[in-house]
Design a protein around this motif. Structure first.
Motif, PDB file in Angstrom:
ATOM      1  N   LEU A   1       0.821  -1.206   0.000  1.00 48.24           N
ATOM      2  CA  LEU A   1       0.000   0.000   0.000  1.00 48.24           C
ATOM      3  C   LEU A   1       0.860   1.263   0.000  1.00 48.24           C
ATOM      4  CD1 LEU A   1      -2.874  -0.842   2.531  1.00 48.24           C
ATOM      5  CD2 LEU A   1      -2.965  -0.851   0.032  1.00 48.24           C
ATOM      6  N   VAL A   2       1.968   1.211   0.707  1.00 44.11           N
ATOM      7  CA  VAL A   2       2.879   2.367   0.740  1.00 44.11           C
ATOM      8  C   VAL A   2       3.432   2.650  -0.648  1.00 44.11           C
ATOM      9  CG1 VAL A   2       5.144   3.133   1.559  1.00 44.11           C
ATOM     10  CG2 VAL A   2       3.495   2.172   3.169  1.00 44.11           C
ATOM     11  N   VAL A   3       3.824   1.603  -1.370  1.00 44.12           N
ATOM     12  CA  VAL A   3       4.352   1.779  -2.732  1.00 44.12           C
ATOM     13  C   VAL A   3       3.276   2.373  -3.646  1.00 44.12           C
ATOM     14  CG1 VAL A   3       5.221   0.577  -4.774  1.00 44.12           C
ATOM     15  CG2 VAL A   3       6.053  -0.070  -2.502  1.00 44.12           C
ATOM     16  N   VAL A   4       2.072   1.812  -3.572  1.00 47.17           N
ATOM     17  CA  VAL A   4       0.980   2.314  -4.410  1.00 47.17           C
ATOM     18  C   VAL A   4       0.642   3.756  -4.048  1.00 47.17           C
ATOM     19  CG1 VAL A   4      -1.419   1.958  -5.079  1.00 47.17           C
ATOM     20  CG2 VAL A   4       0.062  -0.007  -4.735  1.00 47.17           C
ATOM     21  N   PHE A   5       0.628   4.054  -2.747  1.00 48.93           N
ATOM     22  CA  PHE A   5       0.355   5.419  -2.302  1.00 48.93           C
ATOM     23  C   PHE A   5       1.415   6.382  -2.809  1.00 48.93           C
ATOM     24  CE2 PHE A   5       1.269   8.699   0.910  1.00 48.93           C
ATOM     25  CZ  PHE A   5       0.088   9.424   0.835  1.00 48.93           C
ATOM     26  N   CYS A   6       2.674   5.951  -2.776  1.00 49.11           N
ATOM     27  CA  CYS A   6       3.759   6.802  -3.274  1.00 49.11           C
ATOM     28  C   CYS A   6       3.577   7.118  -4.754  1.00 49.11           C
ATOM     29  CB  CYS A   6       5.103   6.128  -3.050  1.00 49.11           C
ATOM     30  SG  CYS A   6       5.709   6.273  -1.365  1.00 49.11           S
ATOM     31  N   ILE A   7       3.197   6.119  -5.545  1.00 50.79           N
ATOM     32  CA  ILE A   7       2.995   6.343  -6.982  1.00 50.79           C
ATOM     33  C   ILE A   7       1.885   7.361  -7.210  1.00 50.79           C
ATOM     34  CG2 ILE A   7       2.311   5.262  -9.156  1.00 50.79           C
ATOM     35  CD1 ILE A   7       3.581   2.662  -8.129  1.00 50.79           C
ATOM     36  N   GLY A   8       0.749   7.153  -6.540  1.00 52.26           N
ATOM     37  CA  GLY A   8      -0.361   8.089  -6.698  1.00 52.26           C
ATOM     38  C   GLY A   8      -0.044   9.453  -6.139  1.00 52.26           C
ATOM     39  N   GLY A   9       0.617   9.507  -4.969  1.00 48.23           N
ATOM     40  CA  GLY A   9       0.967  10.783  -4.370  1.00 48.23           C
ATOM     41  C   GLY A   9       1.957  11.572  -5.192  1.00 48.23           C
ATOM     42  N   VAL A  10       2.950  10.883  -5.754  1.00 47.67           N
ATOM     43  CA  VAL A  10       3.944  11.552  -6.602  1.00 47.67           C
ATOM     44  C   VAL A  10       3.282  12.117  -7.852  1.00 47.67           C
ATOM     45  CG1 VAL A  10       5.920  11.106  -8.131  1.00 47.67           C
ATOM     46  CG2 VAL A  10       5.961  10.310  -5.757  1.00 47.67           C
ATOM     47  N   GLU A  11       2.382  11.345  -8.458  1.00 48.17           N
ATOM     48  CA  GLU A  11       1.683  11.837  -9.648  1.00 48.17           C
ATOM     49  C   GLU A  11       0.803  13.032  -9.303  1.00 48.17           C
ATOM     50  OE1 GLU A  11      -1.123  10.233 -13.323  1.00 48.17           O
ATOM     51  OE2 GLU A  11      -0.441   8.855 -11.767  1.00 48.17           O
ATOM     52  N   GLY A  12       0.133  12.961  -8.150  1.00 46.32           N
ATOM     53  CA  GLY A  12      -0.685  14.089  -7.727  1.00 46.32           C
ATOM     54  C   GLY A  12       0.137  15.312  -7.424  1.00 46.32           C
ATOM     55  N   LEU A  13       1.276  15.142  -6.754  1.00 46.78           N
ATOM     56  CA  LEU A  13       2.158  16.261  -6.436  1.00 46.78           C
ATOM     57  C   LEU A  13       2.700  16.894  -7.704  1.00 46.78           C
ATOM     58  CD1 LEU A  13       3.589  17.870  -4.198  1.00 46.78           C
ATOM     59  CD2 LEU A  13       5.424  16.159  -4.259  1.00 46.78           C
ATOM     60  N   GLN A  14       3.062  16.057  -8.676  1.00 41.64           N
ATOM     61  CA  GLN A  14       3.557  16.566  -9.952  1.00 41.64           C
ATOM     62  C   GLN A  14       2.485  17.382 -10.667  1.00 41.64           C
ATOM     63  OE1 GLN A  14       5.327  13.781 -13.057  1.00 41.64           O
ATOM     64  NE2 GLN A  14       3.363  14.321 -13.979  1.00 41.64           N
ATOM     65  N   THR A  15       1.265  16.867 -10.707  1.00 42.64           N
ATOM     66  CA  THR A  15       0.156  17.571 -11.366  1.00 42.64           C
ATOM     67  C   THR A  15      -0.103  18.926 -10.713  1.00 42.64           C
ATOM     68  OG1 THR A  15      -0.853  15.446 -11.918  1.00 42.64           O
ATOM     69  CG2 THR A  15      -2.255  17.394 -12.071  1.00 42.64           C
ATOM     70  N   CYS A  16      -0.102  18.962  -9.384  1.00 37.74           N
ATOM     71  CA  CYS A  16      -0.364  20.212  -8.663  1.00 37.74           C
ATOM     72  C   CYS A  16       0.756  21.221  -8.876  1.00 37.74           C
ATOM     73  CB  CYS A  16      -0.536  19.931  -7.172  1.00 37.74           C
ATOM     74  SG  CYS A  16      -2.041  19.031  -6.757  1.00 37.74           S
ATOM     75  N   LEU A  17       2.016  20.766  -8.822  1.00 35.59           N
ATOM     76  CA  LEU A  17       3.141  21.687  -8.994  1.00 35.59           C
ATOM     77  C   LEU A  17       3.190  22.261 -10.406  1.00 35.59           C
ATOM     78  CD1 LEU A  17       6.039  19.936  -7.030  1.00 35.59           C
ATOM     79  CD2 LEU A  17       4.785  22.011  -6.400  1.00 35.59           C
ATOM     80  N   VAL A  18       2.932  21.426 -11.404  1.00 36.73           N
ATOM     81  CA  VAL A  18       2.938  21.905 -12.796  1.00 36.73           C
ATOM     82  C   VAL A  18       1.836  22.937 -12.997  1.00 36.73           C
ATOM     83  CG1 VAL A  18       2.508  21.223 -15.184  1.00 36.73           C
ATOM     84  CG2 VAL A  18       4.015  19.840 -13.745  1.00 36.73           C
ATOM     85  N   ALA A  19       0.642  22.656 -12.453  1.00 39.30           N
ATOM     86  CA  ALA A  19      -0.463  23.610 -12.591  1.00 39.30           C
ATOM     87  C   ALA A  19      -0.154  24.917 -11.873  1.00 39.30           C
ATOM     88  CB  ALA A  19      -1.740  22.989 -12.034  1.00 39.30           C
ATOM     89  N   LEU A  20       0.486  24.839 -10.705  1.00 37.83           N
ATOM     90  CA  LEU A  20       0.812  26.041  -9.945  1.00 37.83           C
ATOM     91  C   LEU A  20       1.900  26.867 -10.625  1.00 37.83           C
ATOM     92  CD1 LEU A  20       0.382  27.645  -7.299  1.00 37.83           C
ATOM     93  CD2 LEU A  20       2.167  26.225  -6.261  1.00 37.83           C
ATOM     94  N   LEU A  21       2.954  26.200 -11.058  1.00 35.87           N
ATOM     95  CA  LEU A  21       4.051  26.919 -11.702  1.00 35.87           C
ATOM     96  C   LEU A  21       3.651  27.496 -13.051  1.00 35.87           C
ATOM     97  CD1 LEU A  21       7.009  24.475 -10.881  1.00 35.87           C
ATOM     98  CD2 LEU A  21       6.502  26.682  -9.797  1.00 35.87           C
ATOM     99  N   SER A  22       2.690  26.871 -13.723  1.00 29.38           N
ATOM    100  CA  SER A  22       2.244  27.374 -15.026  1.00 29.38           C
ATOM    101  C   SER A  22       1.567  28.734 -14.924  1.00 29.38           C
ATOM    102  CB  SER A  22       1.279  26.371 -15.668  1.00 29.38           C
ATOM    103  OG  SER A  22       1.917  25.135 -15.889  1.00 29.38           O
TER     104      SER A  22
END
Length: 536
Positions: free
Chosen positions: A272-293
């Motif tokens: 579950l930790v591995v799966v959470f990391c994958i989803g969390g990293v993708e979510g963090l990337q999406t949020c940062l790209v939208a914010l920096l844009s």
């Protein structure tokens, strides 16, 4: 996968853990009678060797016996002695001079052991369980004299073995204290957790509404220009939830919750930790790209793309941000058990995941929202309360705490350590308590913006206040129930859904909100029958 779609599926599944509470000892109801009516309390048992503290164990007080002090400074340091016989079911060979008797569980009732210890001159009784868990000591039904005038505490087996080892290795003075600190009625952690949940929905709602408004403006321009673009009338990466899928989600969430309960173990938590990391990293990337844009310095990088094998076109900004997000997720996974601030990393990944989901997954009208939240309301009550009768345990609470896994809870929670609680632990809230009502809150803001309603005349501010009030009532109920886990949706759903439906009926918008929902500009290339089917 594009647009955080993996994050959306992952977090929407993890809505199955919709729970607000503290990771604390469960105090189930046991029969009370005069002399046997103490509340079950956790007890701190620090061990002192030559007046220096060596270790501290945690035990549980009995339903009978003298109540313990709540403050450490008032708890006396008392010498301990191993019982002879070890079970203390018969009179001891030697009298005790005020020591704490350490005895083994078994062969006779708890009250009988306490009576023997009291008669032998012990100042307290410490019972060692034969299992690595705490057992609630109650009076037997056939026992008539249950008045015990010394405190009685149980330690789990592993703590008992360690305590006896300390006594064997130190022939000098070994003593213990026994006291039961009271939990504060309100902890600062709950205030911050409330702000975190409300702030997450607030940010996600504005992002969702801004995206919907931009899409509507772009579509209106194309219609005025007479352009026909198949992609213009479709929100890329947006998933609208229907009535059938809302019901299906609750069924899947129930199956997922039972799977978590049945498979709960150390290795399953690691998965579950591995799966959470994958989803969390993708979510963090999406949020940062939208914010920096939003900043002009990064706009060029966000609008220029490079083709990546097996992935497709990816912006240069995404490529630049991704390594930092991956490194952040890996560092959290490696240090989550030992780092004192690992909870911060989990909350950052969790919040980014929730915001991404609330931007991608949407409810198109109030009918879908009512079905989804109504089913979630019943689901939460069933798995927190009703499941006790079927499984003899509250499935939701067991899963949220990660019982049997050796871990301090599962990763699909936002949590903050209790700062002024002597017992420590965390105040927690499940993803479902934020995502599911958050879908309704985001829908209300999109409706207000696309309908050009003012803040006061709209629905968002009132539904947002309703969510905050419902979550506040959840924490009030949590404290009134002495820290027992509460199904947050039991309180949040009536507040949010009731506010939306009530206001809609009062203003005459209920029919429009129920069937059509958000105002949509018709696409010129879509047939009228298809438009009507889409709106329904």
């Amino acid at each position: 996968m594009k647009g955080g779609s993996f994050s959306a599926v992952l977090a929407f599944l993890w809505c199955s853990v919709a729970f607000a509470g503290d990771i604390v000892h469960q105090d189930d109801v046991a029969p009370k009678r005069p002399g046997c009516d103490n509340n079950f309390v956790l007890v701190k048992v620090p061990v002192w060797v030559d007046h220096r503290e060596q270790r501290e164990f945690v035990g549980i007080g009995a339903r009978f016996g003298l109540t313990l002090e709540s403050k450490e400074k008032r708890a006396n340091q008392t010498r301990i002695a191993l019982a002879d016989p070890p079970d203390f079911c018969t009179s001891p060979t030697n009298k005790l001079a005020g020591e704490v008797a350490v005895v083994d569980r078994g062969n006779c009732s708890f009250v009988s052991k306490a009576k023997v210890a009291e008669a032998a001159g012990a100042s307290a009784l410490l019972i060692i369980n034969y299992r690595t868990e705490l057992f609630k000591m109650v009076c037997e039904a056939n026992e008539t004299d249950v008045w015990v005038r010394i405190p009685v505490v149980m330690l789990p087996q592993d703590a008992g073995v360690a305590l006896k080892q300390i006594m064997q290795n130190n022939t000098s003075h070994v003593s213990i204290q026994m006291y039961s600190p009271k939990r504060p009625k309100v902890d600062v952690a709950e205030v911050f957790l409330w702000l975190m949940a409300v702030g997450t929905i607030l940010c996600a709602s504005y992002w969702s509404a801004w995206t919907a408004k931009e899409a509507a403006v772009e579509q209106e321009k194309l219609l005025k220009d007479g352009s026909i673009d198949e992609d213009a009338c479709q929100s890329t990466g947006i998933v609208d939830v229907g009535v059938a899928s809302a019901v299906f989600f609750i069924v899947i969430a129930s199956c997922f919750l039972v799977m978590l309960y049945k498979l709960m173990s150390y290795w399953f938590i690691e998965i579950l930790v591995v799966v959470f990391c994958i989803g969390g990293v993708e979510g963090l990337q999406t949020c940062l790209v939208a914010l920096l844009s939003c900043f002009r310095w990064f706009r060029t990088a966000s609008e220029s793309f490079v083709k990546v094998p097996f992935v497709g076109p990816v912006s240069h900004l995404t490529l630049a941000v991704s390594p930092f997000c991956v490194a952040f997720g890996i560092l959290w996974a490696l240090h989550r058990r030992h780092g004192p601030f690992a909870w911060i990393g989990q909350d950052i990944l969790g919040i980014a995941l929730i915001i991404t989901v609330l931007q991608i997954i949407r409810i198109p009208n109030l009918k879908v929202g009512t079905v989804l939240l109504g089913c979630a309301f019943l689901y939460d009550i069933f798995w927190v309360f009703v499941s006790k009768w079927l499984f003899h345990k509250s499935i939701m609470i067991v899963v949220a705490r990660g019982d049997g896994s050796g871990e301090d809870g599962i990763p699909m929670l936002l949590k903050i350590p209790r700062m002024f609680d002597k017992w420590g632990g965390y105040s927690i809230i499940g993803f479902g308590d934020i995502i599911l009502p958050g879908l309704l809150v985001a829908f209300s803001l999109r409706y207000d913006w696309l309908s050009k309603k003012t803040l006061k005349a709209g629905y968002f501010i009132w539904v947002m206040l309703a969510y905050g009030s419902g979550l506040l009532v959840t924490y009030v109920a949590l404290n009134l129930m002495d820290g027992h886990g509460q199904p947050a949706l039991l309180y949040i759903v009536p507040f949010t859904l009731g506010t939306m439906i009530g206001l809609g009926k009062k203003r005459g918008d209920l029919k429009h909100l129920w069937t059509r929902g958000e105002p949509h500009q018709p696409c010129p290339h879509v047939a009228p029958a298809q438009q009507q089917q889409h709106q329904q």
